[in-house]
Design an enzyme around this catalytic site. Structure first.
Site, PDB file in Angstrom:
ATOM      1  CE  LYS A 150     100.082  18.234  71.165  1.00  0.00           C
ATOM      2  NZ  LYS A 150     100.115  17.652  72.734  1.00  0.00           N
TER       3      LYS A 150
HETATM    4  C1  LIG Z   1      99.449  18.088  73.834  1.00  0.00           C
HETATM    5  C2  LIG Z   1      98.764  16.370  74.304  1.00  0.00           C
HETATM    6  C3  LIG Z   1      97.992  16.221  74.949  1.00  0.00           C
HETATM    7  C4  LIG Z   1      96.455  17.380  75.109  1.00  0.00           C
HETATM    8  O1  LIG Z   1      96.099  17.468  74.490  1.00  0.00           O
HETATM    9  P1  LIG Z   1      94.835  19.360  74.399  1.00  0.00           P
HETATM   10  O2  LIG Z   1      94.423  19.170  72.657  1.00  0.00           O
HETATM   11  O3  LIG Z   1      96.714  20.166  74.473  1.00  0.00           O
HETATM   12  O4  LIG Z   1      94.181  19.026  75.138  1.00  0.00           O
HETATM   13  C5  LIG Z   1      97.776  14.984  75.403  1.00  0.00           C
HETATM   14  N1  LIG Z   1      97.842  13.998  75.572  1.00  0.00           N
HETATM   15  C6  LIG Z   1      98.797  14.136  74.596  1.00  0.00           C
HETATM   16  C7  LIG Z   1     100.252  13.070  74.430  1.00  0.00           C
HETATM   17  C8  LIG Z   1      99.883  15.189  74.102  1.00  0.00           C
HETATM   18  O5  LIG Z   1     101.048  15.663  73.296  1.00  0.00           O
END
Ligand SMILES: *Cc1c(COP(=O)(O)O)cnc(C)c1O
Length: 469
Positions: free
Chosen positions: A112
């Site tokens: 993120k």
């Molecule tokens: C948020 C997250 C995901 C999922 O990502 P999306 O964009 O919601 O599909 C997968 N793995 C980790 C470690 C995350 O923090």
């Protein structure tokens, strides 16, 4: 560039409007009116660029004239300068055709950061020009809150208040939030559950006078700018592996569908993406949809990959809009029935178009631990549980043509989920050196009961606007 709502009612907006609005007024999500398209020669000319420069070049068409190219370039340089790898998003080869794209070298060790580090700076830039300030409030069960705090800390036009359930996040997750002592950051531990935190945030947004007074804003995963900031790393990996002269496949561990949507976008922009593999844990709504057109809601079950414990993937609506031929009325009606009936009625032809490109895969906790062990034993690679679902999915759905490499999005650093990794491999991954002193850093947070009036007073008292009189 103009943006349309997936529900067809809201007026089109420019990038700045989309960034600040998040959700469209008709409840829909924004998408570009037309996808920017690059010719093979234009793609080839981007090979070998440093990450920050590639990101600025690929995002410029989405911003239109919201920012001058040199300004955007300055923001991408700053956003990725603090990453723990000079490559920003390095590719690690696992076997003859599988490559892990490590997206976890940012400040909070999860993918993120790739979008949020840029988003905080975009917000700040746009608000400063407008002479406006905002207060971001959010609820977190762990990961999203720390990424948002790291993205907004020390930004001049932003205050941020994050609510977490007292005693219910991991120690590392809490400390990643509460040791940020910047004066525009406030952490509140709520005596209650994550749902209580979310309800409090919703109630603050629904309190119109308060919302107006504080200029509340959110940085959730439906904001278009977050998806846009995730597009460059798929292009970065594909170009490094020979695109546009060689096709690639991507495998993405998925929750809200934002990350895999960005992989889909590089295909719309002209890169040869042979397939998109979507990994889920036991919360397998996407795998059921792709296998049998069964998008039906079941209860959320906790798993070893908590960032993928979801019931409804909010960003799926953007793909749905495209599958339905960009018909906003049909998308709105499909979403209305999904909400009312718990099952999404996707026409067979639209589902077939999705299933021709996307391949779903689901893995339970035992399978996830076995995959972490397999990666360690076969390749000496320590993967977190989310990433391991991506690598297992990649093997299960590898393209028939062995000349097509598969790139797996590694979404979290293994040290973020040390218990699962230790259970699988007997090794406890250490925090990277720049975070090694996290357990010793000073923490600052307040504790309050789950009561709206008290929480609103806390938010008022902790915005710099109010502290300065
Ligand atoms: C948020 C997250 C995901 C999922 O990502 P999306 O964009 O919601 O599909 C997968 N793995 C980790 C470690 C995350 O923090």
């Amino acid at each position: 560039m103009r943006y349309l709502s997936t529900r067809g009612e809201a007026a089109p907006r420019d990038f700045e409007g989309v960034l600040l609005a998040g959700l469209a007024e008709d409840g829909g999500l924004f998408l570009p009116e037309a996808w920017p398209h690059l010719s093979p020669a234009e793609w080839r000319a981007l090979r070998g660029l440093p990450y920050a420069e590639l990101a600025a070049r690929l995002m410029q068409p989405f911003l239109g004239d919201a920012l001058a190219p040199a300004t955007l370039r300055g923001l991408t340089e700053a956003a990725y300068a603090g990453f723990g790898s000079p490559a920003v998003a390095p590719l690690v080869q696992l076997d003859h055709r599988s490559f892990v794209l490590e997206l976890f070298h940012g400040p909070t060790l999860a993918f993120k950061d790739m979008a949020m580090q840029l988003l905080g700076r975009l917000f700040d830039q746009v608000l400063a020009r407008r002479g406006e300030r905002i207060t971001i409030v959010g609820a977190t069960s762990g990961d999203t809150g720390s990424a948002a705090i790291e993205a907004c800390r020390d930004r001049a036009a932003i205050d941020i208040v994050i609510l977490h359930p007292e005693g219910r996040t991991s120690e590392v997750q809490r400390r990643q939030m509460t040791t940020v002592l910047s004066d525009n950051v406030a952490n509140l531990a709520v005596r209650g559950s994550f749902d209580d935190c979310q309800d409090l945030v919703k109630a603050m947004f629904n309190d119109a006078p308060f919302r107006q007074e504080m200029r509340l804003a959110a940085v959730n995963s439906i904001n278009w700018a977050r998806v846009a900031a995730q597009i460059p790393y798929y292009a970065y990996a594909a170009l490094a592996l020979g695109a546009p002269d060689r096709a690639v496949a991507f495998s993405v561990p998925t929750g809200n569908f934002g990350n895999v949507l960005a992989a889909w976008a590089v295909r719309e922009m002209g890169l040869p993406v042979e397939r998109l593999i979507v990994g889920s844990n036991r919360n397998d709504i996407l795998a059921r949809f792709l296998a049998a057109n069964d998008m039906s809601v079941q209860g959320v079950e906790p798993s070893l990959s908590p960032s993928m414990d979801i019931q409804v993937s909010s960003n799926f609506e953007r793909l749905l809009f495209e599958l339905l031929g960009r018909d906003g009325t049909a998308t709105a009606e499909t979403m209305r029935r999904f909400r009312a009936e718990g099952r999404m009625p996707v026409p067979d032809a639209a589902w077939r178009r999705a299933a021709a490109l996307f391949h779903g895969f689901a893995l339970d906790d035992a399978g996830t631990l076995a995959e972490i062990r397999h990666l360690w034993e076969s390749a000496g690679y320590l993967a977190d549980p989310h990433t391991a679902i991506g690598t297992a999915a990649a093997r299960a759905h590898a393209p028939a043509d062995p000349a097509i490499p598969v790139v797996i999005a590694a979404t979290a650093h293994p040290a973020k989920f040390p218990d699962a990794v230790a259970r699988a491999t007997g090794r406890r991954p250490p925090l990277p050196p720049r975070l090694a002193d996290l357990p010793a850093r000073e923490e600052r947070y307040s504790v309050l009961p789950a009561e709206l009036a008290a929480v609103e007073d806390f938010v008022r008292a902790h915005t710099r606007r109010n502290r300065r009189g």
